[in-house]
Design a protein around this motif. Structure first.
Motif, PDB file in Angstrom:
ATOM      1  N   ILE A  82      85.377 -52.795  36.110  1.00 31.92           N
ATOM      2  CA  ILE A  82      85.659 -51.505  36.737  1.00 31.92           C
ATOM      3  C   ILE A  82      84.917 -50.445  35.923  1.00 31.92           C
ATOM      4  CG2 ILE A  82      87.767 -51.200  35.361  1.00 31.92           C
ATOM      5  CD1 ILE A  82      89.032 -49.776  37.751  1.00 31.92           C
ATOM      6  N   ASN A  83      84.449 -49.385  36.589  1.00 39.87           N
ATOM      7  CA  ASN A  83      83.714 -48.367  35.839  1.00 39.87           C
ATOM      8  C   ASN A  83      84.689 -47.524  35.016  1.00 39.87           C
ATOM      9  OD1 ASN A  83      84.440 -45.837  37.236  1.00 39.87           O
ATOM     10  ND2 ASN A  83      83.315 -46.700  38.971  1.00 39.87           N
ATOM     11  N   PRO A  84      84.201 -46.875  33.961  1.00 43.31           N
ATOM     12  CA  PRO A  84      85.106 -46.156  33.067  1.00 43.31           C
ATOM     13  C   PRO A  84      85.856 -44.999  33.725  1.00 43.31           C
ATOM     14  CG  PRO A  84      82.814 -45.880  32.361  1.00 43.31           C
ATOM     15  CD  PRO A  84      82.822 -46.872  33.464  1.00 43.31           C
TER      16      PRO A  84
ATOM     17  N   CYS B 271      80.814 -43.797  20.726  1.00 38.43           N
ATOM     18  CA  CYS B 271      80.935 -45.254  20.573  1.00 38.43           C
ATOM     19  C   CYS B 271      79.606 -45.949  20.292  1.00 38.43           C
ATOM     20  CB  CYS B 271      81.572 -45.856  21.823  1.00 38.43           C
ATOM     21  SG  CYS B 271      83.270 -45.317  22.057  1.00 38.43           S
ATOM     22  N   GLY B 272      78.535 -45.183  20.177  1.00 40.34           N
ATOM     23  CA  GLY B 272      77.252 -45.767  19.792  1.00 40.34           C
ATOM     24  C   GLY B 272      76.367 -46.224  20.934  1.00 40.34           C
ATOM     25  N   PHE B 273      76.710 -45.854  22.160  1.00 41.55           N
ATOM     26  CA  PHE B 273      75.835 -46.179  23.292  1.00 41.55           C
ATOM     27  C   PHE B 273      74.737 -45.123  23.372  1.00 41.55           C
ATOM     28  CE2 PHE B 273      79.833 -48.267  24.349  1.00 41.55           C
ATOM     29  CZ  PHE B 273      79.394 -49.526  24.706  1.00 41.55           C
ATOM     30  N   CYS B 274      73.563 -45.515  23.843  1.00 41.08           N
ATOM     31  CA  CYS B 274      72.434 -44.586  23.847  1.00 41.08           C
ATOM     32  C   CYS B 274      72.609 -43.472  24.871  1.00 41.08           C
ATOM     33  CB  CYS B 274      71.115 -45.323  24.063  1.00 41.08           C
ATOM     34  SG  CYS B 274      71.048 -46.307  25.558  1.00 41.08           S
ATOM     35  N   ASP B 275      73.311 -43.738  25.974  1.00 41.84           N
ATOM     36  CA  ASP B 275      73.586 -42.703  26.966  1.00 41.84           C
ATOM     37  C   ASP B 275      74.745 -43.148  27.857  1.00 41.84           C
ATOM     38  OD1 ASP B 275      72.508 -44.454  28.957  1.00 41.84           O
ATOM     39  OD2 ASP B 275      70.523 -43.605  28.681  1.00 41.84           O
ATOM     40  N   GLN B 276      75.188 -42.237  28.722  1.00 49.13           N
ATOM     41  CA  GLN B 276      76.338 -42.525  29.569  1.00 49.13           C
ATOM     42  C   GLN B 276      76.043 -43.633  30.577  1.00 49.13           C
ATOM     43  OE1 GLN B 276      78.054 -39.169  31.639  1.00 49.13           O
ATOM     44  NE2 GLN B 276      79.377 -40.484  32.875  1.00 49.13           N
ATOM     45  N   ALA B 277      74.839 -43.676  31.103  1.00 51.64           N
ATOM     46  CA  ALA B 277      74.500 -44.704  32.095  1.00 51.64           C
ATOM     47  C   ALA B 277      74.619 -46.107  31.482  1.00 51.64           C
ATOM     48  CB  ALA B 277      73.097 -44.480  32.639  1.00 51.64           C
ATOM     49  N   HIS B 278      74.100 -46.263  30.278  1.00 51.87           N
ATOM     50  CA  HIS B 278      74.187 -47.560  29.597  1.00 51.87           C
ATOM     51  C   HIS B 278      75.649 -47.903  29.306  1.00 51.87           C
ATOM     52  CE1 HIS B 278      73.687 -50.239  25.942  1.00 51.87           C
ATOM     53  NE2 HIS B 278      73.134 -50.907  26.934  1.00 51.87           N
ATOM     54  N   PHE B 279      76.406 -46.914  28.835  1.00 49.08           N
ATOM     55  CA  PHE B 279      77.826 -47.113  28.579  1.00 49.08           C
ATOM     56  C   PHE B 279      78.552 -47.563  29.843  1.00 49.08           C
ATOM     57  CE2 PHE B 279      81.983 -44.767  28.892  1.00 49.08           C
ATOM     58  CZ  PHE B 279      82.732 -45.688  28.178  1.00 49.08           C
TER      59      PHE B 279
ATOM     60  N   ARG C 274      79.484 -54.980  20.673  1.00 50.01           N
ATOM     61  CA  ARG C 274      79.712 -54.459  22.025  1.00 50.01           C
ATOM     62  C   ARG C 274      81.206 -54.484  22.360  1.00 50.01           C
ATOM     63  NH1 ARG C 274      76.498 -57.886  24.524  1.00 50.01           N
ATOM     64  NH2 ARG C 274      74.682 -56.774  23.774  1.00 50.01           N
ATOM     65  N   GLN C 275      81.865 -55.569  22.021  1.00 51.05           N
ATOM     66  CA  GLN C 275      83.299 -55.709  22.283  1.00 51.05           C
ATOM     67  C   GLN C 275      84.094 -54.624  21.529  1.00 51.05           C
ATOM     68  OE1 GLN C 275      85.476 -59.187  20.632  1.00 51.05           O
ATOM     69  NE2 GLN C 275      85.703 -59.772  22.777  1.00 51.05           N
ATOM     70  N   GLN C 276      83.725 -54.363  20.287  1.00 57.03           N
ATOM     71  CA  GLN C 276      84.401 -53.335  19.493  1.00 57.03           C
ATOM     72  C   GLN C 276      84.137 -51.939  20.062  1.00 57.03           C
ATOM     73  OE1 GLN C 276      86.639 -54.424  17.244  1.00 57.03           O
ATOM     74  NE2 GLN C 276      85.885 -56.380  18.012  1.00 57.03           N
ATOM     75  N   ARG C 277      82.931 -51.705  20.536  1.00 57.29           N
ATOM     76  CA  ARG C 277      82.595 -50.409  21.129  1.00 57.29           C
ATOM     77  C   ARG C 277      83.383 -50.168  22.410  1.00 57.29           C
ATOM     78  NH1 ARG C 277      76.080 -50.317  19.771  1.00 57.29           N
ATOM     79  NH2 ARG C 277      76.364 -49.341  17.735  1.00 57.29           N
ATOM     80  N   ILE C 278      83.536 -51.191  23.215  1.00 54.28           N
ATOM     81  CA  ILE C 278      84.327 -51.056  24.449  1.00 54.28           C
ATOM     82  C   ILE C 278      85.790 -50.801  24.101  1.00 54.28           C
ATOM     83  CG2 ILE C 278      85.188 -52.316  26.491  1.00 54.28           C
ATOM     84  CD1 ILE C 278      82.299 -51.291  26.790  1.00 54.28           C
ATOM     85  N   ALA C 279      86.321 -51.495  23.101  1.00 55.17           N
ATOM     86  CA  ALA C 279      87.714 -51.280  22.684  1.00 55.17           C
ATOM     87  C   ALA C 279      87.921 -49.838  22.217  1.00 55.17           C
ATOM     88  CB  ALA C 279      88.098 -52.266  21.584  1.00 55.17           C
ATOM     89  N   LEU C 280      86.970 -49.313  21.435  1.00 53.51           N
ATOM     90  CA  LEU C 280      87.061 -47.923  20.990  1.00 53.51           C
ATOM     91  C   LEU C 280      86.967 -46.979  22.182  1.00 53.51           C
ATOM     92  CD1 LEU C 280      87.155 -45.707  18.839  1.00 53.51           C
ATOM     93  CD2 LEU C 280      84.666 -45.989  18.567  1.00 53.51           C
ATOM     94  N   ALA C 281      86.058 -47.249  23.092  1.00 52.44           N
ATOM     95  CA  ALA C 281      85.899 -46.402  24.280  1.00 52.44           C
ATOM     96  C   ALA C 281      87.194 -46.361  25.086  1.00 52.44           C
ATOM     97  CB  ALA C 281      84.749 -46.912  25.145  1.00 52.44           C
ATOM     98  N   LYS C 282      87.845 -47.493  25.231  1.00 52.37           N
ATOM     99  CA  LYS C 282      89.099 -47.531  25.985  1.00 52.37           C
ATOM    100  C   LYS C 282      90.168 -46.670  25.308  1.00 52.37           C
ATOM    101  CE  LYS C 282      90.217 -51.631  27.788  1.00 52.37           C
ATOM    102  NZ  LYS C 282      90.382 -53.098  27.876  1.00 52.37           N
ATOM    103  N   GLN C 283      90.218 -46.699  23.985  1.00 47.78           N
ATOM    104  CA  GLN C 283      91.178 -45.845  23.272  1.00 47.78           C
ATOM    105  C   GLN C 283      90.849 -44.370  23.488  1.00 47.78           C
ATOM    106  OE1 GLN C 283      91.011 -47.092  19.181  1.00 47.78           O
ATOM    107  NE2 GLN C 283      92.523 -48.717  19.488  1.00 47.78           N
ATOM    108  N   LEU C 284      89.569 -44.029  23.390  1.00 47.02           N
ATOM    109  CA  LEU C 284      89.170 -42.635  23.577  1.00 47.02           C
ATOM    110  C   LEU C 284      89.409 -42.168  25.008  1.00 47.02           C
ATOM    111  CD1 LEU C 284      85.891 -42.570  21.449  1.00 47.02           C
ATOM    112  CD2 LEU C 284      88.139 -41.636  20.836  1.00 47.02           C
TER     113      LEU C 284
END
Length: 151
Positions: A120-122, A102-110, A77-87
């Motif tokens: 803070i929200n993305p 980033c491997g989340f099942c949908d935007q709401a879960h992300f 989860r930590q790695q996915r958030i780090a990748l999301a922040k870069q993107l």
């Protein structure tokens, strides 16, 4: 009543302590982290990671946490958030595209996981980052490097 004094030899503070036992070997830790990072956008099962290390699921989970301080799921989860922040920061991808990348099942879960992690929200995070980049670009170039306002 007098208590006998026990003298114990204490290691000086400068001597390195023995590493904790029970963690993954450095080779296994490197292997599993590499596997996770290569497949971050895919669905990852702890069972698969354990099999890659030739360990049972429960033994792998305990050893991984001992080695990294985080459960396999939390580390992923930590790695996915780090990748999301870069993107978010460096691409124009939509949050839906980023969540899937980033491997989340949908935007709401992300959004839920990102908000829980970052406070803070993305979308708001993106606005802050973009605003921060614009304000850095508009600062006069005569300012000495390494000095930032408010630091």
């Amino acid at each position: 009543m007098a208590y006998p004094q026990h003298t114990t030899a204490r290691a000086p503070a400068s001597e390195p302590r023995k590493p904790h036992t029970g963690g993954l070997s450095p080779q296994r830790e490197k292997l599993v982290k590499q596997l996770i990072l290569e497949r971050l956008g895919d669905s990852l099962e702890v069972t698969e990671l354990a099999q890659a290390c030739a360990l049972s699921r429960s033994h792998f989970s305990r050893a991984f946490k001992c080695s990294t301080g985080l459960s396999p799921q939390d580390w992923i989860r930590q790695q996915r958030i780090a990748l999301a922040k870069q993107l978010i920061q460096y691409t124009g991808l939509s949050l839906t595209q980023i969540s899937l990348e980033c491997g989340f099942c949908d935007q709401a879960h992300f959004c839920h996981i990102f908000t829980r992690s970052e406070g803070i929200n993305p979308f708001s995070w993106r606005c802050q980052v973009v605003h921060g980049l614009k304000s850095k670009r508009s600062q006069p170039s005569a300012a000495p490097t390494g000095i930032h306002a408010g630091v």
